[in-house]
Design an enzyme around this catalytic site. Structure first.
Site, PDB file in Angstrom:
ATOM      1  N   HIS A  70       0.855  -1.190   0.000  1.00 15.72           N
ATOM      2  CA  HIS A  70       0.000   0.000   0.000  1.00 15.72           C
ATOM      3  C   HIS A  70       0.891   1.240   0.000  1.00 15.72           C
ATOM      4  O   HIS A  70       1.912   1.281   0.686  1.00 15.72           O
ATOM      5  CB  HIS A  70      -0.892  -0.035   1.246  1.00 15.72           C
ATOM      6  CG  HIS A  70      -1.869   1.088   1.348  1.00 15.72           C
ATOM      7  ND1 HIS A  70      -1.518   2.343   1.798  1.00 15.72           N
ATOM      8  CD2 HIS A  70      -3.198   1.138   1.081  1.00 15.72           C
ATOM      9  CE1 HIS A  70      -2.594   3.119   1.795  1.00 15.72           C
ATOM     10  NE2 HIS A  70      -3.629   2.420   1.366  1.00 15.72           N
TER      11      HIS A  70
ATOM     12  N   ARG B  18      -2.596   1.222  -4.699  1.00 12.47           N
ATOM     13  CA  ARG B  18      -2.371  -0.220  -4.681  1.00 12.47           C
ATOM     14  C   ARG B  18      -2.515  -0.752  -6.103  1.00 12.47           C
ATOM     15  O   ARG B  18      -3.062  -0.085  -6.970  1.00 12.47           O
ATOM     16  CB  ARG B  18      -3.393  -0.916  -3.763  1.00 12.47           C
ATOM     17  CG  ARG B  18      -3.243  -0.617  -2.291  1.00 12.47           C
ATOM     18  CD  ARG B  18      -4.391  -1.218  -1.500  1.00 12.47           C
ATOM     19  NE  ARG B  18      -5.631  -0.491  -1.709  1.00 12.47           N
ATOM     20  CZ  ARG B  18      -6.843  -0.954  -1.394  1.00 12.47           C
ATOM     21  NH1 ARG B  18      -6.970  -2.162  -0.885  1.00 12.47           N
ATOM     22  NH2 ARG B  18      -7.929  -0.222  -1.600  1.00 12.47           N
TER      23      ARG B  18
ATOM     24  N   LYS C 270      -5.890  -0.442  -8.614  1.00 11.02           N
ATOM     25  CA  LYS C 270      -6.837   0.484  -7.997  1.00 11.02           C
ATOM     26  C   LYS C 270      -6.887   1.783  -8.810  1.00 11.02           C
ATOM     27  O   LYS C 270      -6.100   2.008  -9.735  1.00 11.02           O
ATOM     28  CB  LYS C 270      -6.439   0.774  -6.551  1.00 11.02           C
ATOM     29  CG  LYS C 270      -6.447  -0.460  -5.648  1.00 11.02           C
ATOM     30  CD  LYS C 270      -7.839  -1.047  -5.510  1.00 11.02           C
ATOM     31  CE  LYS C 270      -7.844  -2.257  -4.595  1.00 11.02           C
ATOM     32  NZ  LYS C 270      -9.193  -2.855  -4.475  1.00 11.02           N
TER      33      LYS C 270
ATOM     34  N   ASP D  42      -5.573   8.426  -7.277  1.00  8.37           N
ATOM     35  CA  ASP D  42      -6.085   9.234  -6.166  1.00  8.37           C
ATOM     36  C   ASP D  42      -5.045  10.309  -5.889  1.00  8.37           C
ATOM     37  O   ASP D  42      -3.851  10.015  -5.757  1.00  8.37           O
ATOM     38  CB  ASP D  42      -6.308   8.356  -4.937  1.00  8.37           C
ATOM     39  CG  ASP D  42      -6.887   9.102  -3.740  1.00  8.37           C
ATOM     40  OD1 ASP D  42      -6.727  10.341  -3.657  1.00  8.37           O
ATOM     41  OD2 ASP D  42      -7.496   8.455  -2.874  1.00  8.37           O
TER      42      ASP D  42
ATOM     43  N   CYS E  17      -4.136  11.955  -3.316  1.00 12.34           N
ATOM     44  CA  CYS E  17      -3.306  11.918  -2.105  1.00 12.34           C
ATOM     45  C   CYS E  17      -2.047  11.091  -2.300  1.00 12.34           C
ATOM     46  O   CYS E  17      -1.028  11.324  -1.646  1.00 12.34           O
ATOM     47  CB  CYS E  17      -4.098  11.409  -0.904  1.00 12.34           C
ATOM     48  SG  CYS E  17      -4.516   9.652  -0.948  1.00 12.34           S
ATOM     49  N   TYR E  18      -2.089  10.113  -3.251  1.00 14.65           N
ATOM     50  CA  TYR E  18      -0.901   9.288  -3.491  1.00 14.65           C
ATOM     51  C   TYR E  18       0.171  10.038  -4.273  1.00 14.65           C
ATOM     52  O   TYR E  18       1.271   9.521  -4.461  1.00 14.65           O
ATOM     53  CB  TYR E  18      -1.293   7.979  -4.173  1.00 14.65           C
ATOM     54  CG  TYR E  18      -2.108   7.105  -3.259  1.00 14.65           C
ATOM     55  CD1 TYR E  18      -1.529   6.519  -2.143  1.00 14.65           C
ATOM     56  CD2 TYR E  18      -3.468   6.937  -3.459  1.00 14.65           C
ATOM     57  CE1 TYR E  18      -2.277   5.753  -1.267  1.00 14.65           C
ATOM     58  CE2 TYR E  18      -4.232   6.177  -2.592  1.00 14.65           C
ATOM     59  CZ  TYR E  18      -3.626   5.589  -1.492  1.00 14.65           C
ATOM     60  OH  TYR E  18      -4.381   4.846  -0.613  1.00 14.65           O
TER      61      TYR E  18
ATOM     62  N   ASP F  69      -9.616  14.131  -4.372  1.00 10.09           N
ATOM     63  CA  ASP F  69      -9.189  12.787  -4.745  1.00 10.09           C
ATOM     64  C   ASP F  69      -9.111  12.672  -6.269  1.00 10.09           C
ATOM     65  O   ASP F  69      -8.066  12.368  -6.842  1.00 10.09           O
ATOM     66  CB  ASP F  69     -10.200  11.805  -4.148  1.00 10.09           C
ATOM     67  CG  ASP F  69     -10.075  10.375  -4.633  1.00 10.09           C
ATOM     68  OD1 ASP F  69      -9.368  10.116  -5.616  1.00 10.09           O
ATOM     69  OD2 ASP F  69     -10.710   9.497  -4.032  1.00 10.09           O
TER      70      ASP F  69
ATOM     71  N   ASP G 142     -11.276  18.419   0.095  1.00 15.20           N
ATOM     72  CA  ASP G 142     -11.261  18.289   1.549  1.00 15.20           C
ATOM     73  C   ASP G 142      -9.863  18.616   2.056  1.00 15.20           C
ATOM     74  O   ASP G 142      -8.913  18.727   1.275  1.00 15.20           O
ATOM     75  CB  ASP G 142     -11.685  16.878   1.992  1.00 15.20           C
ATOM     76  CG  ASP G 142     -10.773  15.783   1.450  1.00 15.20           C
ATOM     77  OD1 ASP G 142      -9.659  15.636   1.975  1.00 15.20           O
ATOM     78  OD2 ASP G 142     -11.161  15.087   0.491  1.00 15.20           O
TER      79      ASP G 142
ATOM     80  N   HIS H 137      -6.982  15.832   1.279  1.00 15.18           N
ATOM     81  CA  HIS H 137      -6.487  15.784  -0.098  1.00 15.18           C
ATOM     82  C   HIS H 137      -5.865  17.112  -0.521  1.00 15.18           C
ATOM     83  O   HIS H 137      -4.994  17.139  -1.397  1.00 15.18           O
ATOM     84  CB  HIS H 137      -7.615  15.387  -1.050  1.00 15.18           C
ATOM     85  CG  HIS H 137      -7.941  13.931  -1.000  1.00 15.18           C
ATOM     86  ND1 HIS H 137      -8.917  13.405  -0.179  1.00 15.18           N
ATOM     87  CD2 HIS H 137      -7.389  12.869  -1.655  1.00 15.18           C
ATOM     88  CE1 HIS H 137      -8.962  12.090  -0.339  1.00 15.18           C
ATOM     89  NE2 HIS H 137      -8.054  11.731  -1.221  1.00 15.18           N
TER      90      HIS H 137
END
Length: 490
Positions: free
Chosen positions: A244, A298, A301, A304, A306-307, A375, A382, A385
């Protein structure tokens, strides 16, 4: 979508193929944004993000944030660090309010909780101390000396498990994020001891999965005798969960912090992990061209925002470990007409990942027109993020690395620690020698920005403040709090 090739599908109706329809919808939304964007889309909308963050801080959080009542220090950290990354400073009254709010979450038995009168937790403890690092100071009411370090250390030790890991709170679980949060705080506050880190390097290394990334924890394996470090067997300790992005960032940062106090004796396997396998896994998660070069957290997936930090932020650390880029496959920058603004990248050297594509992804996909970052398209912005998109954008803009020049300068300025600071908190605890603590300080403080290597999609007007690869704080904030607790002036 004419210029983009979508992800392949075998058209077999399974649970996975139903999920694949969400992947297709995400790709369509991203491709549409890219097709419609113009030069203005490559600009960081500072005023909108500033207003979004200021509304959260001064007008209050929307009702949906009530679910994060046990994460109050995080709400402050996400917003204050986002403002720091955007280059915003704070006035004295706001600093005083923030310090007072955080200190109310300090638990009488050590550490900080998610709110007043809540139990201490390693994750909220990190957010609280980082907020104090940003908003506090060394002045008598500056918050730093109001941290009960003795109680915090004793609380840390009460969470330690026989396999070297730590529970995130009393009666809680073991989690790699908690390990990282503990080590960052212990490093910044000069709380490292042999007792605290005993067995921790081996635990973190045991969480590496077959893919190369890291899981949340690993299964302890003891002999028949009562559990203790002496009865812990070296194997098997299978990882608990899949690789992850968030856990992997926390694991690698933890090992870099541990290297200064507990280096691995095997020169062919840095800190007991397979670094090249970690690199191959991390770079495989930078998404397809149709997904604009963002990161997924991951395997298989969705991308996103935040990654952009949890995985994009891995690469400065990997470059440090791998000695730059000479030991890794190189990633060339996309200079096709679909790459958007490319003139700033002329002559840019190859790198460990596509910094240009990641910046493009954040600027096109993650910015909400009403302010804040998100995201992915269709999701609301938010505080979480907003910060981690900005941190990822900063990491992709700047090359922050340890330099011999900076290291030599810090060593030259080193002042011997006061004798009281090298004494034990309790008679049974043996602190590291001053030489080891000096190594910790130098290793953390020798990261600096390589300004000529900075590159900005959309031009220098998009520049964000550089972020420390380990702490996710600005280097100025990191220096301030560590100078205080190590009694230095570097």
């Amino acid at each position: 979508m004419g210029r983009f090739k979508p992800s392949p599908s075998d058209h077999v109706q399974t649970e996975t193929s139903i999920t694949q329809s969400v992947q297709s919808a995400t790709e369509n939304a991203l491709a549409k944004l890219f097709e419609q964007c113009d030069a203005d889309r490559y600009k960081i909308n500072r005023n909108a993000h500033l207003n979004f963050t200021a509304r959260l801080i001064f007008q209050g959080f929307p009702r949906r944030y009530t679910s994060q009542d046990a994460s109050q220090p995080w709400l402050l950290f996400w917003n204050f660090q986002a403002l720091q990354t955007l280059g915003i400073s704070f006035d004295a009254s706001n600093k005083e309010r923030a310090i007072a709010t955080i200190l109310r979450t300090q638990h009488p038995k050590g550490g900080f909780g998610g709110g007043p009168a809540q139990n201490a937790h390693l994750l909220s403890n990190y957010a609280a101390v980082c907020t104090l690092a940003i908003m506090g100071s060394s002045s008598p009411d500056g918050g730093w000396d109001q941290i009960d370090r003795k109680a915090m250390y004793e609380w840390f030790m009460s969470l330690k498990e026989p396999d070297g890991s730590f529970l995130v709170c009393h009666h809680g679980e073991v989690d790699m994020r908690g390990i990282y949060c503990l080590l960052v705080v212990a490093t910044m506050l000069n709380l490292l001891t042999p007792e605290l880190v005993r067995g921790l390097r081996e635990f973190v290394a045991s969480c590496q999965t077959y893919e190369g990334g890291f899981s949340a924890a690993s299964q302890p394996y003891f002999s028949a005798s009562p559990p203790s470090l002496e009865s812990l067997l070296s194997s098997p300790r299978p990882p608990l969960g899949e690789a992850h992005g968030g856990y992997s960032y926390c694991a690698l940062a933890s090992l870099i912090l541990l290297e200064a106090v507990d280096p691995h004796p095997n020169p062919t396997k840095w800190m007991g992990i397979d670094v090249k396998r970690l690199y191959r896994w991390a770079i495989s998660l930078q998404a397809l061209h149709i997904e604009l070069g963002g990161f997924r957290g991951r395997t298989n997936k969705l991308v996103d925002g935040c990654y952009s930090w949890w995985l994009g932020g891995l690469f400065p650390m990997l470059a440090e470990i791998m000695g730059g880029v000479q030991d890794a496959p190189k990633v060339k920058y996309d200079e096709s007409p679909t790459a958007g603004i490319t003139d700033e990248w002329a002559g840019e050297e190859e790198c460990l990942f596509n910094r240009q594509a990641l910046q493009r992804f954040i600027l096109i996909s993650s910015q909400s027109e009403s302010g804040g970052l998100r995201d992915k398209p269709g999701r609301p912005s938010d505080a979480y993020h907003t910060l981690y998109n900005l941190s990822g954008l900063s990491s992709a803009q700047h090359r922050v690395r340890r330099t011999a020049k900076q290291k030599e300068e810090i060593i030259r300025k080193w002042v011997p620690l006061p004798s009281k600071d090298t004494q034990v908190f309790d008679d049974h605890i043996v602190r590291f020698s001053e030489e080891v603590l000096k190594n910790v300080f130098v290793a953390s403080m020798s990261w600096e920005e390589d300004e000529p290597a900075s590159r900005y999609v959309g031009g220098a007007a998009n520049r964000l403040n550089a972020t420390h690869p380990i702490f996710d704080l600005t280097t100025t904030v990191t220096k301030g709090i560590m100078n205080h607790f190590y009694h230095q002036d570097c």
